[in-house]
Every structure is written in C-alpha cells, then in structure tokens.
Design a protein around this motif. Structure first.
Motif, PDB file in Angstrom:
ATOM      1  N   GLY A  28       0.790  -1.227   0.000  1.00 56.28           N
ATOM      2  CA  GLY A  28       0.000   0.000   0.000  1.00 56.28           C
ATOM      3  C   GLY A  28       0.819   1.271   0.000  1.00 56.28           C
ATOM      4  N   LEU A  29       2.032   1.223  -0.549  1.00 59.04           N
ATOM      5  CA  LEU A  29       2.873   2.417  -0.570  1.00 59.04           C
ATOM      6  C   LEU A  29       2.397   3.454  -1.574  1.00 59.04           C
ATOM      7  N   PHE A  30       1.780   3.008  -2.661  1.00 62.58           N
ATOM      8  CA  PHE A  30       1.460   3.925  -3.752  1.00 62.58           C
ATOM      9  C   PHE A  30      -0.056   4.105  -3.865  1.00 62.58           C
ATOM     10  N   VAL A  31      -0.522   5.267  -3.430  1.00 61.52           N
ATOM     11  CA  VAL A  31      -1.936   5.612  -3.456  1.00 61.52           C
ATOM     12  C   VAL A  31      -2.077   6.903  -4.255  1.00 61.52           C
ATOM     13  N   ARG A  32      -2.900   6.879  -5.281  1.00 58.09           N
ATOM     14  CA  ARG A  32      -3.052   8.052  -6.144  1.00 58.09           C
ATOM     15  C   ARG A  32      -3.456   9.282  -5.335  1.00 58.09           C
ATOM     16  N   GLY A  33      -2.726  10.378  -5.556  1.00 61.33           N
ATOM     17  CA  GLY A  33      -3.043  11.632  -4.899  1.00 61.33           C
ATOM     18  C   GLY A  33      -2.557  11.741  -3.464  1.00 61.33           C
ATOM     19  N   LYS A  34      -1.718  10.780  -3.013  1.00 60.35           N
ATOM     20  CA  LYS A  34      -1.294  10.792  -1.617  1.00 60.35           C
ATOM     21  C   LYS A  34       0.202  10.507  -1.483  1.00 60.35           C
ATOM     22  N   ALA A  35       0.737  10.875  -0.324  1.00 62.17           N
ATOM     23  CA  ALA A  35       2.086  10.499   0.098  1.00 62.17           C
ATOM     24  C   ALA A  35       1.937   9.557   1.280  1.00 62.17           C
ATOM     25  N   THR A  36       2.502   8.363   1.171  1.00 59.58           N
ATOM     26  CA  THR A  36       2.335   7.310   2.173  1.00 59.58           C
ATOM     27  C   THR A  36       3.704   6.866   2.683  1.00 59.58           C
ATOM     28  N   PHE A  37       3.834   6.694   4.013  1.00 56.61           N
ATOM     29  CA  PHE A  37       5.127   6.389   4.595  1.00 56.61           C
ATOM     30  C   PHE A  37       5.051   5.253   5.608  1.00 56.61           C
ATOM     31  N   SER A  38       6.173   4.535   5.733  1.00 51.94           N
ATOM     32  CA  SER A  38       6.357   3.549   6.793  1.00 51.94           C
ATOM     33  C   SER A  38       7.700   3.811   7.458  1.00 51.94           C
ATOM     34  N   TYR A  39       7.746   3.628   8.780  1.00 57.51           N
ATOM     35  CA  TYR A  39       8.968   3.834   9.556  1.00 57.51           C
ATOM     36  C   TYR A  39       9.378   2.496  10.157  1.00 57.51           C
ATOM     37  N   TRP A  40      10.546   1.993   9.715  1.00 57.83           N
ATOM     38  CA  TRP A  40      11.077   0.727  10.233  1.00 57.83           C
ATOM     39  C   TRP A  40      12.123   1.053  11.295  1.00 57.83           C
ATOM     40  N   GLU A  41      11.969   0.454  12.475  1.00 54.39           N
ATOM     41  CA  GLU A  41      12.875   0.763  13.583  1.00 54.39           C
ATOM     42  C   GLU A  41      14.335   0.460  13.244  1.00 54.39           C
ATOM     43  N   THR A  42      14.591  -0.587  12.469  1.00 48.73           N
ATOM     44  CA  THR A  42      15.951  -0.954  12.122  1.00 48.73           C
ATOM     45  C   THR A  42      16.599   0.168  11.313  1.00 48.73           C
ATOM     46  N   ASP A  43      17.699   0.686  11.819  1.00 53.86           N
ATOM     47  CA  ASP A  43      18.435   1.794  11.185  1.00 53.86           C
ATOM     48  C   ASP A  43      17.570   3.032  10.976  1.00 53.86           C
ATOM     49  N   ARG A  44      16.404   3.088  11.648  1.00 56.99           N
ATOM     50  CA  ARG A  44      15.489   4.243  11.559  1.00 56.99           C
ATOM     51  C   ARG A  44      15.171   4.571  10.093  1.00 56.99           C
ATOM     52  N   THR A  45      14.763   3.524   9.399  1.00 59.09           N
ATOM     53  CA  THR A  45      14.474   3.605   7.969  1.00 59.09           C
ATOM     54  C   THR A  45      13.085   4.177   7.727  1.00 59.09           C
ATOM     55  N   VAL A  46      12.979   5.097   6.773  1.00 50.83           N
ATOM     56  CA  VAL A  46      11.672   5.553   6.301  1.00 50.83           C
ATOM     57  C   VAL A  46      11.558   5.210   4.825  1.00 50.83           C
TER      58      VAL A  46
END
Length: 276
Positions: A28-46
């Motif tokens: 679900g990263l790519f949603v038309r008309g939106k910016a979507t993010f996930s934050y992974w604790e490992t290495d503080r990855t976004v």
C-alpha cells in the motif's frame, strides 16, 4: 506513518505465515493523490510512495520524526517508477523520467512532487535514513547511468545493476541505492544469497504484471522462509537475514541500504548448499 518494529531473530522461526507477512512485507505504498510512509525501527528507515495526480504533493513531515521538516536530520533517495515527473527542492526543479533517481541532502526544507505526463502519474519511491552532515542534492538520469551485467542466462540470474547513490557515485552519509533489471529468460536476483551485518536493506519489486509475483526468501540460512510479493510491494531485510528472490515473470527491483558501511561489496556470502 505506518510503524514497523525491528524483526526479532529469536521469534522469527516460530512466526506464522500471517506474522511473517506482517513483519517483512510492506504494501500500500502507492496511493493516487497521496504520500504514504512507513517507519522501520531498524536503522530508523523511512520508506514511502508519493503519487501526485491533478495537483503537486509537498513532502510532509510526519509527527513521528519530531522534526520541523522531513530532511532536517535526514537524507533521502527518490526513484520514479511511473510516468514522467518533477521534484522541486528548495526552488530548484529536477525533471525525473522513469527510472531516474534524485538524492536529497540533509537540510532541504521544501520538497514538492509533480506528475508531468498526461494520463500517467509519476510514482515516486522514497527511502530515507538519518544523516550526520549535508551533501548536495543531485539528479541521476537512468539514461546516463552505466549498467553492470551480472550472472548468466545458464544460471537464470542474468541481470543489469545500476548503482545511483554510492561512494563512487552520488555521495551520501549512509544511504546506498540503485535498481536492478532482471533480463528476459532469467528469474533469480542476488544468487547466491548473502547477508551483511553492517547494514539493513529494503527491496521494492516493480514492473510486474497483475498476475506476476516474486517469491522472496528471508531468514537465517539454516531456516529460510518465503514470501510472495506482487507489483510495487516492498520487503524488509534485517542484517541477519538472507535476501534473494525468484520471479514468475520478468521484473525489476529497487534496492536500498543504510547502516555503518557503504561499500557495496561488503557482503557475507552464503553457500547455497547450506541453505535449509
């Protein structure tokens, strides 16, 4: 912002298929008309997906970053996997064709994403890590990037690798990023597999048709599991896990790493005979 905990190596072996998917797969990263993010604790990855349609999208700063703006303490890599687009960074405009990359350095305050191709929006994939200093924003055109041929048709792992952000290319603090295109008739990527305890990695699979998939392998070499990934799904690779995959059809993938070592060749190979 979707929060993803670090994956516990001790609990991994007993994970149910549903828990395995929840831990490793990002959808679900790519949603038309939106910016979507996930934050992974490992290495503080976004990691994120940005799909502007009828209007531009400004890069937001999720509250979880506790920052004034997204790149206040971070560096960011962006690769376009959709139609033509453009990214404005503090007033400077960069036109990104399909497969082009943009490195955005620490301190960039206003970042705006545009789609510029009628009827075909850009799909910007974003990967970001903390940065201790500022490097300049740079555009890497895929058409100008030298590709490195790896593998062979005999071993079904013929592929072309494009390194964008790395010590001999675009400079960064810890982000290393590029993409790999599997050649017609091949299916494997990164075979034989490897681990690298000095950094974690994220794969984004794309260029897959609706019925296509990649079977991606994760886990310790003596107890691997697999996930079935569809188009534009990402998979997390903690430092202790192998990562490799085989596709049912032709595909491409973006790889990105963060951690204490940027050397691309810093890998601990795994003997395929030891994989269980």
């Amino acid at each position: 912002m979707n929060l993803l905990p670090a994956i516990d190596i001790r609990a991994y072996a007993g994970s149910s298929p549903a828990k395995l998917k929840s831990d490793f797969l990002v959808d679900g990263l790519f949603v038309r008309g939106k910016a979507t993010f996930s934050y992974w604790e490992t290495d503080r990855t976004v990691l994120g997906g940005i799909v502007p349609t009828t209007r531009p999208l400004t890069l937001p700063c999720p509250k979880e970053l506790a920052a004034t703006y997204f790149n206040e303490r971070r560096e960011t890599g962006v690769i376009n996997i959709g139609g033509a687009g453009a990214v404005e960074v503090d007033g400077a405009r960069y036109d990104l064709a399909r497969y082009d990359c943009l490195y955005i350095g620490r301190g960039a305050q206003q970042v705006v994403f545009h789609s510029t191709e009628k009827g075909r929006p850009a799909h910007f994939y974003l990967l970001s890590y903390p940065a201790h200093t500022a490097y300049p924003t740079q555009h890497v055109k895929h058409a100008d990037a030298p590709g490195v041929s790896l593998g062979s048709a005999t071993d079904k792992n013929s592929r072309v690798l494009y390194k964008y952000i790395h010590p001999a290319g675009v400079k960064s603090c810890q982000l290393v990023m590029g993409l790999t295109m599997i050649q017609t008739g091949s299916k494997w990527n990164t075979m034989p597999p490897h681990t690298h305890l000095r950094r974690s990695e994220v794969y984004l699979y794309f260029d897959l048709p609706p019925t296509g998939f990649v079977k991606h392998y994760v886990g310790r070499p003596d107890g691997i599991r697999n996930l079935r990934l569809r188009n534009r799904q990402a998979v997390l690779s903690p430092p202790w896990s192998i990562h490799c995959g085989a596709g049912s059809v032709h595909y491409s993938f973006i790889w990105g790493m963060g951690g204490e070592n940027q050397e691309f060749a810093d890998m601990d190979p795994v003997d395929p005979a030891l994989i269980r």
